[in-house]
Design a protein around this motif. Structure first.
Motif, PDB file in Angstrom:
ATOM      1  N   SER A  30      -7.794   0.663  -3.431  1.00 33.67           N
ATOM      2  CA  SER A  30      -6.709   1.946  -2.867  1.00 33.67           C
ATOM      3  C   SER A  30      -7.440   1.756  -1.097  1.00 33.67           C
ATOM      4  O   SER A  30      -7.015   1.920  -0.186  1.00 33.67           O
ATOM      5  CB  SER A  30      -7.210   2.844  -2.937  1.00 33.67           C
ATOM      6  OG  SER A  30      -8.342   3.718  -2.812  1.00 33.67           O
ATOM      7  N   SER A  31      -8.315   0.890  -0.718  1.00 36.03           N
ATOM      8  CA  SER A  31      -8.987   0.581   0.275  1.00 36.03           C
ATOM      9  C   SER A  31      -8.266  -0.625   0.764  1.00 36.03           C
ATOM     10  O   SER A  31      -8.305  -1.261   2.427  1.00 36.03           O
ATOM     11  CB  SER A  31     -10.576   0.124   0.396  1.00 36.03           C
ATOM     12  OG  SER A  31     -10.971   1.242   0.309  1.00 36.03           O
ATOM     13  N   TYR A  53      -2.045   2.042   1.947  1.00 35.89           N
ATOM     14  CA  TYR A  53      -2.893   2.459   1.225  1.00 35.89           C
ATOM     15  C   TYR A  53      -2.702   2.693  -0.557  1.00 35.89           C
ATOM     16  O   TYR A  53      -2.751   2.764  -1.334  1.00 35.89           O
ATOM     17  CB  TYR A  53      -4.287   2.226   1.804  1.00 35.89           C
ATOM     18  CG  TYR A  53      -5.234   1.651   2.757  1.00 35.89           C
ATOM     19  CD1 TYR A  53      -4.469   2.279   4.061  1.00 35.89           C
ATOM     20  CD2 TYR A  53      -5.894   1.120   2.451  1.00 35.89           C
ATOM     21  CE1 TYR A  53      -4.503   1.633   5.219  1.00 35.89           C
ATOM     22  CE2 TYR A  53      -5.817   0.491   4.046  1.00 35.89           C
ATOM     23  CZ  TYR A  53      -5.327   0.637   5.403  1.00 35.89           C
ATOM     24  OH  TYR A  53      -5.558  -0.259   6.367  1.00 35.89           O
ATOM     25  N   ASN A  74      -2.864   2.767  -7.843  1.00 37.99           N
ATOM     26  CA  ASN A  74      -3.745   2.709  -7.777  1.00 37.99           C
ATOM     27  C   ASN A  74      -4.591   2.831  -8.602  1.00 37.99           C
ATOM     28  O   ASN A  74      -5.932   2.260  -8.903  1.00 37.99           O
ATOM     29  CB  ASN A  74      -4.161   3.252  -6.356  1.00 37.99           C
ATOM     30  CG  ASN A  74      -3.720   3.000  -5.344  1.00 37.99           C
ATOM     31  OD1 ASN A  74      -3.447   1.925  -4.723  1.00 37.99           O
ATOM     32  ND2 ASN A  74      -3.782   3.264  -4.003  1.00 37.99           N
TER      33      ASN A  74
END
Length: 122
Positions: A30-31, A53, A74
């Motif tokens: 998710s980064s 993101y 994610n």
């Protein structure tokens, strides 16, 4: 660092649909901003779509707008590209790419998958 593996390419008739998937390794999925990039024979790489993101913001190249949809999960470390109304000019190798920051051109993405071939017959 993140490793990316694409799947879902293949041969489809014009007007058909395909969905590409890209599975990522690592705990910081998710980064990363994620993107789909394609390269047709003899042509430069084209940034097709990007997703932020958490998936709140997306970008599409004019050539695919209204036909392709990028999404991400994610929890599953996966990004998708739903491709509808495919045209012969969509034929290319499609790459999944990731970068910690948003890139507006393909060269700005640091991490790449191996690519998956999409062929659209007329």
């Amino acid at each position: 660092q993140v490793q990316l593996v694409e799947s879902g390419g293949g041969l489809v008739q014009a007007g058909g649909s395909l969905i590409l998937s890209c599975a990522a390794s690592g705990r910081t999925f998710s980064s990363y901003v994620l993107a789909w990039v394609r390269q047709a024979p003899g042509k430069e790489r084209e940034l097709v779509a990007t997703i932020s993101y958490r998936g709140g913001r997306t970008y599409y190249a004019d050539s695919v707008k209204g036909r392709f949809t990028i999404s991400r999960d994610n929890a599953k470390n996966t990004v998708y590209l739903q491709m509808n109304s495919l045209k012969p000019e969509d034929t290319a190798v499609y790459y999944c790419a990731a970068n910690p920051l948003l890139g507006v051109v393909a060269s700005q993405y640091d991490y790449w998958g191996q690519g998956t071939q999409v062929t659209v017959s007329s």
